[in-house]
Design a protein around this motif. Structure first.
Motif: not given
Ligand SMILES: [Zn+2]
Length: 104
Positions: A60-74, A76-82
């Motif tokens: 499960r952990a490896l599947a979650l990590i893989a899905s997070v890393q897939q999204q990271s092809d998008e 970066d976003w910039q934080c409005a606060s800092c």
């Protein structure tokens, strides 16, 4: 215990641990103090690592990590606060914890 993730940036490893924690997977950081002492990226053998407390969570952990890393092809976003840049897969700023959609 099983090592499931490693990254030169501690903030990324911490965020990944939180992703796993939200799924009920217990994971621990290792080498978390090895990196960044001189403000430089650590050699690969001292990267912060994520280790599972329960081996049965590995799949499960490896599947979650893989899905997070897939999204990271998008981009970066910039934080409005800092004004820090966070990977696209993060819903909250890694530095200050502000909601990604806040101030938009
Ligand atoms: Zn922030």
């Amino acid at each position: 215990m099983n090592r499931v993730f490693s990254h030169p940036q501690l903030a990324i490893v911490v965020q990944m641990r939180d992703v796993l924690a939200q799924a009920g997977i217990d994971a621990h950081l290792r080498n978390e103090y090895a990196a960044g002492a001189a403000g430089e990226l650590a050699p690969i053998d001292t990267w912060p690592e994520l280790w599972l407390a329960r081996p049965r969570d590995t799949e499960r952990a490896l599947a979650l990590i893989a899905s997070v890393q897939q999204q990271s092809d998008e981009p970066d976003w910039q934080c409005a606060s800092c004004n820090s840049d966070s990977p696209a897969s993060f819903d909250y700023c890694w530095r200050c914890g502000a909601d990604r959609r806040a101030g938009r």
